[in-house]
Design a protein around this motif. Structure first.
Motif, PDB file in Angstrom:
ATOM      1  N   VAL A   1      31.555  41.097  43.784  1.00 10.38           N
ATOM      2  CA  VAL A   1      32.180  40.738  44.696  1.00 10.38           C
ATOM      3  C   VAL A   1      32.171  39.324  44.925  1.00 10.38           C
ATOM      4  CG1 VAL A   1      32.470  41.322  47.130  1.00 10.38           C
ATOM      5  CG2 VAL A   1      32.035  43.143  45.481  1.00 10.38           C
ATOM      6  N   GLY A   2      31.142  38.621  44.771  1.00 11.79           N
ATOM      7  CA  GLY A   2      31.079  37.124  45.224  1.00 11.79           C
ATOM      8  C   GLY A   2      32.195  36.263  44.531  1.00 11.79           C
ATOM      9  N   VAL A   3      32.365  36.630  43.206  1.00 15.63           N
ATOM     10  CA  VAL A   3      33.248  35.818  42.475  1.00 15.63           C
ATOM     11  C   VAL A   3      34.868  35.873  43.128  1.00 15.63           C
ATOM     12  CG1 VAL A   3      34.507  35.489  40.054  1.00 15.63           C
ATOM     13  CG2 VAL A   3      31.924  35.844  40.363  1.00 15.63           C
ATOM     14  N   LEU A   4      35.121  37.263  43.363  1.00 17.30           N
ATOM     15  CA  LEU A   4      36.330  37.628  44.026  1.00 17.30           C
ATOM     16  C   LEU A   4      36.399  37.143  45.277  1.00 17.30           C
ATOM     17  CD1 LEU A   4      36.168  41.662  43.405  1.00 17.30           C
ATOM     18  CD2 LEU A   4      37.553  40.002  42.280  1.00 17.30           C
ATOM     19  N   ALA A   5      35.460  37.062  46.114  1.00 17.12           N
ATOM     20  CA  ALA A   5      35.418  36.318  47.493  1.00 17.12           C
ATOM     21  C   ALA A   5      35.615  34.878  47.506  1.00 17.12           C
ATOM     22  CB  ALA A   5      34.065  36.653  48.393  1.00 17.12           C
TER      23      ALA A   5
ATOM     24  N   ALA B   1      46.485  31.950  54.743  1.00 14.03           N
ATOM     25  CA  ALA B   1      47.077  33.052  55.622  1.00 14.03           C
ATOM     26  C   ALA B   1      47.712  34.194  54.870  1.00 14.03           C
ATOM     27  CB  ALA B   1      48.260  32.430  56.618  1.00 14.03           C
ATOM     28  N   GLY B   2      47.274  34.248  53.660  1.00 12.18           N
ATOM     29  CA  GLY B   2      47.625  35.175  52.648  1.00 12.18           C
ATOM     30  C   GLY B   2      46.457  36.427  52.714  1.00 12.18           C
ATOM     31  N   ILE B   3      46.648  37.388  51.612  1.00 17.21           N
ATOM     32  CA  ILE B   3      45.652  38.462  51.618  1.00 17.21           C
ATOM     33  C   ILE B   3      46.029  39.055  50.063  1.00 17.21           C
ATOM     34  CG2 ILE B   3      46.870  40.552  52.196  1.00 17.21           C
ATOM     35  CD1 ILE B   3      43.607  40.008  53.805  1.00 17.21           C
ATOM     36  N   ASP B   4      44.904  39.075  49.539  1.00 14.10           N
ATOM     37  CA  ASP B   4      44.837  39.737  48.066  1.00 14.10           C
ATOM     38  C   ASP B   4      44.430  41.083  48.079  1.00 14.10           C
ATOM     39  OD1 ASP B   4      45.249  40.401  45.431  1.00 14.10           O
ATOM     40  OD2 ASP B   4      44.615  38.503  44.572  1.00 14.10           O
ATOM     41  N   LEU B   5      45.226  42.216  48.191  1.00 10.15           N
ATOM     42  CA  LEU B   5      44.529  43.463  48.190  1.00 10.15           C
ATOM     43  C   LEU B   5      44.381  44.078  46.857  1.00 10.15           C
ATOM     44  CD1 LEU B   5      46.750  45.280  50.906  1.00 10.15           C
ATOM     45  CD2 LEU B   5      44.448  44.056  51.136  1.00 10.15           C
ATOM     46  N   SER B   6      44.781  43.249  45.555  1.00 11.49           N
ATOM     47  CA  SER B   6      44.681  43.895  44.352  1.00 11.49           C
ATOM     48  C   SER B   6      43.553  43.643  43.570  1.00 11.49           C
ATOM     49  CB  SER B   6      46.041  43.405  43.612  1.00 11.49           C
ATOM     50  OG  SER B   6      46.056  42.015  43.478  1.00 11.49           O
ATOM     51  N   VAL B   7      42.567  42.737  44.077  1.00 11.95           N
ATOM     52  CA  VAL B   7      41.491  42.263  43.464  1.00 11.95           C
ATOM     53  C   VAL B   7      40.588  43.312  42.676  1.00 11.95           C
ATOM     54  CG1 VAL B   7      41.351  39.989  44.368  1.00 11.95           C
ATOM     55  CG2 VAL B   7      40.063  41.797  45.488  1.00 11.95           C
ATOM     56  N   GLY B   8      40.382  44.495  43.396  1.00  8.08           N
ATOM     57  CA  GLY B   8      39.478  45.584  43.007  1.00  8.08           C
ATOM     58  C   GLY B   8      40.231  46.167  41.781  1.00  8.08           C
TER      59      GLY B   8
ATOM     60  N   THR C   1      54.956  23.711  48.996  1.00  6.55           N
ATOM     61  CA  THR C   1      54.203  24.860  49.359  1.00  6.55           C
ATOM     62  C   THR C   1      54.224  26.257  48.414  1.00  6.55           C
ATOM     63  OG1 THR C   1      56.326  25.253  50.524  1.00  6.55           O
ATOM     64  CG2 THR C   1      54.513  24.312  51.848  1.00  6.55           C
ATOM     65  N   ASN C   2      55.407  26.440  47.765  1.00  7.57           N
ATOM     66  CA  ASN C   2      55.592  27.445  46.967  1.00  7.57           C
ATOM     67  C   ASN C   2      54.466  27.282  45.779  1.00  7.57           C
ATOM     68  OD1 ASN C   2      57.463  28.874  48.160  1.00  7.57           O
ATOM     69  ND2 ASN C   2      59.382  28.271  46.856  1.00  7.57           N
ATOM     70  N   ARG C   3      54.518  26.205  45.251  1.00  6.44           N
ATOM     71  CA  ARG C   3      53.521  25.954  44.150  1.00  6.44           C
ATOM     72  C   ARG C   3      52.020  26.103  44.537  1.00  6.44           C
ATOM     73  NH1 ARG C   3      54.651  20.365  40.728  1.00  6.44           N
ATOM     74  NH2 ARG C   3      56.727  21.091  40.671  1.00  6.44           N
ATOM     75  N   ILE C   4      51.642  25.787  45.819  1.00 11.59           N
ATOM     76  CA  ILE C   4      50.380  25.976  46.277  1.00 11.59           C
ATOM     77  C   ILE C   4      50.024  27.630  46.502  1.00 11.59           C
ATOM     78  CG2 ILE C   4      48.896  25.696  48.075  1.00 11.59           C
ATOM     79  CD1 ILE C   4      49.097  23.174  46.648  1.00 11.59           C
ATOM     80  N   LEU C   5      51.061  28.242  47.088  1.00 13.28           N
ATOM     81  CA  LEU C   5      50.966  29.728  47.452  1.00 13.28           C
ATOM     82  C   LEU C   5      50.818  30.387  45.871  1.00 13.28           C
ATOM     83  CD1 LEU C   5      53.701  30.594  50.112  1.00 13.28           C
ATOM     84  CD2 LEU C   5      50.911  30.813  50.155  1.00 13.28           C
ATOM     85  N   PHE C   6      51.674  29.741  45.083  1.00 13.55           N
ATOM     86  CA  PHE C   6      51.577  30.651  43.883  1.00 13.55           C
ATOM     87  C   PHE C   6      50.340  30.426  42.883  1.00 13.55           C
ATOM     88  CE2 PHE C   6      52.268  30.301  38.990  1.00 13.55           C
ATOM     89  CZ  PHE C   6      52.855  31.163  38.679  1.00 13.55           C
ATOM     90  N   SER C   7      49.787  29.320  42.981  1.00 11.28           N
ATOM     91  CA  SER C   7      48.444  28.809  42.621  1.00 11.28           C
ATOM     92  C   SER C   7      47.383  29.870  43.147  1.00 11.28           C
ATOM     93  CB  SER C   7      48.416  27.348  42.574  1.00 11.28           C
ATOM     94  OG  SER C   7      47.808  26.810  43.916  1.00 11.28           O
ATOM     95  N   VAL C   8      47.237  29.825  44.487  1.00 12.60           N
ATOM     96  CA  VAL C   8      46.142  30.428  44.772  1.00 12.60           C
ATOM     97  C   VAL C   8      45.822  31.892  44.393  1.00 12.60           C
ATOM     98  CG1 VAL C   8      45.835  29.008  47.098  1.00 12.60           C
ATOM     99  CG2 VAL C   8      47.444  31.319  47.135  1.00 12.60           C
ATOM    100  N   TYR C   9      47.112  32.593  44.258  1.00 14.13           N
ATOM    101  CA  TYR C   9      47.252  34.051  43.559  1.00 14.13           C
ATOM    102  C   TYR C   9      46.684  34.120  42.412  1.00 14.13           C
ATOM    103  CZ  TYR C   9      49.066  35.439  47.970  1.00 14.13           C
ATOM    104  OH  TYR C   9      49.049  35.781  49.625  1.00 14.13           O
ATOM    105  N   VAL C  10      46.902  32.933  41.493  1.00 14.81           N
ATOM    106  CA  VAL C  10      46.680  32.788  39.930  1.00 14.81           C
ATOM    107  C   VAL C  10      45.079  32.716  40.124  1.00 14.81           C
ATOM    108  CG1 VAL C  10      46.779  31.582  37.839  1.00 14.81           C
ATOM    109  CG2 VAL C  10      48.969  32.001  39.234  1.00 14.81           C
ATOM    110  N   LEU C  11      44.468  31.756  40.968  1.00 10.01           N
ATOM    111  CA  LEU C  11      43.252  31.549  41.299  1.00 10.01           C
ATOM    112  C   LEU C  11      42.407  32.880  41.280  1.00 10.01           C
ATOM    113  CD1 LEU C  11      42.223  28.313  43.261  1.00 10.01           C
ATOM    114  CD2 LEU C  11      41.920  28.883  40.769  1.00 10.01           C
ATOM    115  N   SER C  12      42.884  33.613  42.423  1.00 14.91           N
ATOM    116  CA  SER C  12      42.315  34.956  42.593  1.00 14.91           C
ATOM    117  C   SER C  12      42.508  35.901  41.296  1.00 14.91           C
ATOM    118  CB  SER C  12      43.189  35.727  43.741  1.00 14.91           C
ATOM    119  OG  SER C  12      42.400  36.875  44.084  1.00 14.91           O
ATOM    120  N   GLY C  13      43.527  35.862  40.592  1.00 12.79           N
ATOM    121  CA  GLY C  13      43.550  36.747  39.335  1.00 12.79           C
ATOM    122  C   GLY C  13      42.596  36.273  38.535  1.00 12.79           C
ATOM    123  N   ILE C  14      42.235  34.982  38.138  1.00 12.41           N
ATOM    124  CA  ILE C  14      41.221  34.438  37.191  1.00 12.41           C
ATOM    125  C   ILE C  14      39.722  34.854  37.765  1.00 12.41           C
ATOM    126  CG2 ILE C  14      40.077  32.424  36.497  1.00 12.41           C
ATOM    127  CD1 ILE C  14      42.924  30.933  36.742  1.00 12.41           C
ATOM    128  N   CYS C  15      39.774  34.964  38.882  1.00 10.95           N
ATOM    129  CA  CYS C  15      38.456  35.295  39.478  1.00 10.95           C
ATOM    130  C   CYS C  15      38.176  36.705  39.331  1.00 10.95           C
ATOM    131  CB  CYS C  15      38.289  35.036  41.132  1.00 10.95           C
ATOM    132  SG  CYS C  15      38.207  33.308  41.553  1.00 10.95           S
TER     133      CYS C  15
END
Lengths: 346, 332
Positions: free
Chosen positions: B65-69, B79-86, B227-241
């Motif tokens: 869970v730490g890596v996901l966090a 100001a987003g949220i990623d409900l899909s990590v699990g 901003t679009n590029r930044i937003l896109f990138s944080v979700y990719v980071l979350s996916g890699i995690c």
């Protein structure tokens, strides 16, 4: 700008594609197995079941766990084998969703409705509605709260699993030792019954000789079973045996024991009867037994549906109507008899 | 017209400065909570809790869970949220298992093919989330809720609803159960990811942009942030995690299960928020997240060690979360 339009269309396209591929895939597999299956069934099934004009509707929860998947697969295979026209709905994850699906199913006026409910009580009204409309209901496993909502209920014996396990533990441990119990989802009858049967039986047989040193739920999930067991292993330095409520979850528990290098210290049992666990039992070692809770009960339910739909009783029984309650035995499968039950593994 | 945007970045800068001070207090408060838990655990469970073996066990369990966090910290900072990590943990684990089983070219290195499969699908699913949120303008809650379903469905479909055994993958299992100088390898991976996250967030322009996009997207855009590029990138980071978390989990479990990872998203979000990252965006702390993860891991371990009934455990866990957050408030 264009992206906005493209993305949803693309997603819809992908979703549709997946659906088509998924359906295509499964029907191919089924077709491959059919000719042989029908041939054998014609020879072995008694004439009572040769009633392909009976219309059956089948509803079950989403097939997302080894056991529920096997329930759906076994029912479909039986329908194919009997040459039955059966409508299947097995995608619901909540009682409300399943109730809606059953509403739709009964619009088509089937003769018999076979239901494994997500939960018994909340689906009782819609089953009652089907019965009131003259559609016979066969209830699998999780019982509706009113007996007028089904004609027949067929299920496994959760209390019996606990009792069988209790007997096995009493025999193997000679009524002495520390036992860990890893339960299913807290607060559902399956878990409560499997816990109670076990506790009652070891109390009756051993009167406190076997000590349950830890008892924790792991929600039937292998990863939860892993974490819970890792913690329990930290606390308890002497464990002789582990009773788990489910084979799939048990694999996570087994990983925790093996990772800790303590698989010589204790042995464990499961429940359900999965192929993987039966293989492990055959090999010997950590896994010693599992207690059958056979998903093939759905195939039996489909068979009963054809009898019911054509107004026949159980072959060989005196009564002209099929029984209102059938409870399958929770057989103990060990290395000694695993060969006999392997074909039932899912 | 021109005065408003000119004023708001200045205001944003000011509040960011105040935010950093507040975050420091929050981190101290969490350290206090952890010390309290350690003392309580020592009194209640003694040596079985405070043994080195068990404390490393706690940190090993917390690593998934730490890596996901850590990924979630970046997402929530915008100001987003990623409900899909699990669900993504399950899907990426299954993808790894599938690649391992189906790719003859990698037969000599099955663990490597697992890792490639898991990370690739993590990037892909994260990119779908990112594209939907940034370019598709779908609210993050809904976009990632959709992915929660899609990823779980993919996991069940690819695996044909049965777990894939990874028992023979020695290297992969090392990530789950191995040690370096008695330190669990999972923990090393987690701390490595956290360190990269900390540098990204605090020492690079990228980190400043992430926080700026979360704090005031309009101002950030006008200041020239893509901003679009930044937003896109944080979700990719979350996916890699999610892919990395799957490697740690499957290594420990010695199998990839399509039903694994249920509700990990809530654990990750709770750890991030308890650590002091603002759900409203614009304020983020990686150190706080790490402390939040450790807090939750200790609570879970302690409650199981005490063998409390599940209902008491849930009430206690809820109470501790509430108390920890209240304690942070007070120390502000």
């Amino acid at each position: 700008m264009e992206f906005k339009k493209v993305v949803p269309v693309l997603c819809a396209g992908v979703a549709l594609g997946l659906g088509v591929v998924a359906c295509g895939g499964s029907s191919d597999k089924d077709n491959a197995g059919t000719p042989a299956a029908t041939a054998t069934s014609a020879a072995t099934e008694d004439t009572a079941a040769q009633a392909s004009d009976v219309k059956v509707a089948f509803s079950a929860p989403a097939a997302d766990h080894g056991w529920t998947k096997a329930v759906s697969d076994d029912a479909k295979a039986k329908a194919k084998e009997l040459g039955l026209d059966m409508t299947v709905n097995d995608s619901a994850t909540t009682p409300a969703e399943q109730a809606d699906q059953i509403e739709t199913l009964i619009q088509a006026k089937p003769d018999v409705l076979v239901v494994l409910p997500v939960d018994g009580a909340p689906l009782t009204p819609v089953a009652q509605k089907a019965m009131d409309q003259g559609i016979q209901v066969i209830n699998i496993d999780r019982e509706f709260s009113s007996p007028s909502a089904f004609h027949t209920v067929i299920g496994g014996d959760n209390y019996g699993i606990g009792v069988q396990a209790g007997d096995y533990f009493a025999d193997q441990l000679k009524c002495k030792g520390n036992v860990v119990e890893i339960q299913g989802i807290a607060g559902i009858s399956v878990t409560e019954q499997r816990t109670k049967g076990f506790a009652d039986e070891i109390k009756k047989r051993c009167n406190g000789g076997i000590k349950i040193v830890a008892q924790q739920p792991a929600d039937f999930a292998p990863d939860k079973g892993l974490s819970v067991m890792e913690n329990i292993l930290q606390k308890n330095k002497s464990i002789q045996a582990v009773y788990t409520h489910d084979d799939d979850m048990g694999e996570g528990v087994a990983a925790a024991i093996q990772n800790a290098g303590r698989d010589k210290e204790m042995w464990m049992t499961g429940a359900g009867g999965s192929k993987k666990v039966m293989d492990q039992i055959k090999k010997g070692g950590l896994w010693r037994a599992t207690f059958l809770y056979n998903p093939a009960m759905s195939a039996d339910a489909v068979y009963l549906a054809t009898l019911l739909g054509s107004g026949k009783g159980l072959p060989g029984f005196a009564a002209p109507d099929i029984p209102s309650r059938i409870t399958l035995a929770a057989t103990t499968v060990t290395k000694d008899n695993v060969a006999q039950y392997e074909h039932l593994g899912f | 017209m021109t005065t408003t945007p000119a004023a708001s970045p200045a205001k944003g800068k000011l509040s960011a400065g105040a935010g950093i001070k507040r975050i420091d207090y929050q981190e101290y408060a969490l350290v206090g909570v952890i010390v309290l838990l350690l003392v309580a655990g020592g009194i209640l469970e003694g040596s079985s809790f405070l043994s080195k073996d068990n404390l490393f066990n706690v940190l090993r369990q917390g690593s998934v869970v730490g890596v996901l966090a850590i990924g979630m910290t970046f997402v929530i900072a915008t100001a987003g949220i990623d409900l899909s990590v699990g669900s993504m943990v399950a899907a990426t684990g299954i993808a790894g298992g599938w690649l391992m089983e189906h790719f003859g070219a990698f037969e000599s290195a099955p663990s490597l093919s697992f890792i490639i499969g898991a990370l690739l699908l993590g990037v892909l699913l994260g990119a779908v989330n990112g594209a939907a949120v940034s370019y598709g303008k779908v609210v993050p809650f809904i976009a990632t809720l959709a992915m929660l379903l899609i990823a779980r469905g993919l996991a069940l479909w690819i695996s044909d609803k049965t777990p894939i055994s990874l028992f023979d993958l020695e290297t992969l299992r090392w990530f789950g159960t191995g040690e370096v100088l008695t330190i669990p390898s999972s923990l090393i991976v987690f701390l490595g990811v956290a360190a990269v996250g900390w540098v990204l967030l605090n020492r690079t322009p990228y980190g400043r942009y992430v926080v700026a996009v979360g704090g005031n997207p309009e101002a950030a855009r006008i200041a020239g942030v893509k901003t679009n590029r930044i937003l896109f990138s944080v979700y990719v980071l979350s996916g890699i995690c999610a892919g990395i978390a799957a490697i740690l989990l499957c290594g420990r479990l010695a199998s990839a299960s399509p039903v694994a990872g249920q509700l990990y998203e809530l654990d990750a979000i709770a750890a991030v928020v308890i650590g002091g990252t603002s759900l409203a965006g614009g304020r983020a702390t990686v150190v706080g997240t790490v402390l939040g993860v450790i807090t939750f891991a200790i609570v879970f371990n302690l409650l199981t060690l005490m063998d409390l009934a599940v209902e008491i455990q849930q009430i206690t866990k809820g109470g501790i979360i509430l108390a920890a957050v209240l304690l942070q408030r007070r120390s502000n």
